[in-house]
Design a protein around this motif. Sequence first.
Motif, short mmCIF file in Angstrom:
data_model
loop_
_atom_site.label_atom_id
_atom_site.label_comp_id
_atom_site.label_asym_id
_atom_site.label_seq_id
_atom_site.Cartn_x
_atom_site.Cartn_y
_atom_site.Cartn_z
N ARG A 156 0.72 -1.20 0.02
CA ARG A 156 0.09 0.10 -0.14
C ARG A 156 0.85 1.33 0.13
O ARG A 156 0.34 2.32 -0.69
N ARG A 157 1.91 1.33 0.87
CA ARG A 157 2.98 2.54 0.79
C ARG A 157 3.31 2.54 -0.65
O ARG A 157 3.59 3.69 -0.86
N LYS A 158 3.81 1.68 -1.19
CA LYS A 158 4.37 1.78 -2.58
C LYS A 158 3.32 2.26 -3.66
O LYS A 158 3.74 3.13 -4.33
N VAL A 159 2.12 1.68 -3.52
CA VAL A 159 1.19 2.28 -4.32
C VAL A 159 0.86 3.67 -4.13
O VAL A 159 0.91 4.31 -5.18
N LYS A 160 0.88 4.11 -3.07
CA LYS A 160 0.72 5.52 -2.74
C LYS A 160 1.95 6.48 -3.16
O LYS A 160 1.34 7.47 -3.70
N THR A 161 2.91 5.85 -2.87
CA THR A 161 4.23 6.59 -3.55
C THR A 161 4.28 6.63 -4.91
O THR A 161 4.34 7.78 -5.52
N CYS A 162 3.82 5.81 -5.55
CA CYS A 162 3.67 5.88 -6.89
C CYS A 162 2.49 6.60 -7.40
O CYS A 162 2.72 7.55 -8.42
N GLN A 167 1.13 12.18 -9.83
CA GLN A 167 0.01 13.22 -9.85
C GLN A 167 1.07 14.47 -10.05
O GLN A 167 0.38 15.45 -10.33
N SER A 168 2.37 14.34 -9.71
CA SER A 168 3.13 15.72 -9.72
C SER A 168 3.95 15.93 -11.02
O SER A 168 3.73 15.15 -11.89
#
Length: 168
Positions: A156-162, A167-168
């Motif tokens: 989940r953390r990797k997905v959020k980071t990706c 988005q940026s």
Amino acid sequence: MLKLKKIYYLSMFCLLLWIIVIFSFSAQPVTESVGLSRKVGQKVSELFVPGFKELPQGEQEEFVQKIDFGIRKTAHFLEYMVLGIWWGFLLMPARRSVRFKIWTAVWASAACAAVDEIHQLFVDGRTGRWQDVCIDTAGAAVGILALFAIIQLIHRRKVKTCQKHLQS
């Protein structure tokens, strides 16, 4: 693909090694097994019981005897918690559902526990107990669930980071 094979073979090696460790503890005659758990009880008492070292020798031995049952059952739980983690790592690369992997690891650990308790029936002074199979299986289940929960959190953390980078 090569990385998954390495994880699989390393997990298989560690799993088999850990099973050997568990069975070697179970192969100890009762006198050796009791001696080992008393030594562990002594160390645990020295670390966690304030003033334990200042008690007279007889009181120390009495206290260690009182906690011996808990020490032995905790050892069962922890041994199989580690076993469950190795089963989890071994099954992780499988292309199956997480639920399937968890249940397979739990049942495989329970089978190891049952065989280990049967093995103890043939060791001098030892007994095989169905209660120990339950404790062992519970320990394995905790290890397996903890492993898969940690993996899920990392994913989940990797997905959020990706998603943030996209988005940026």
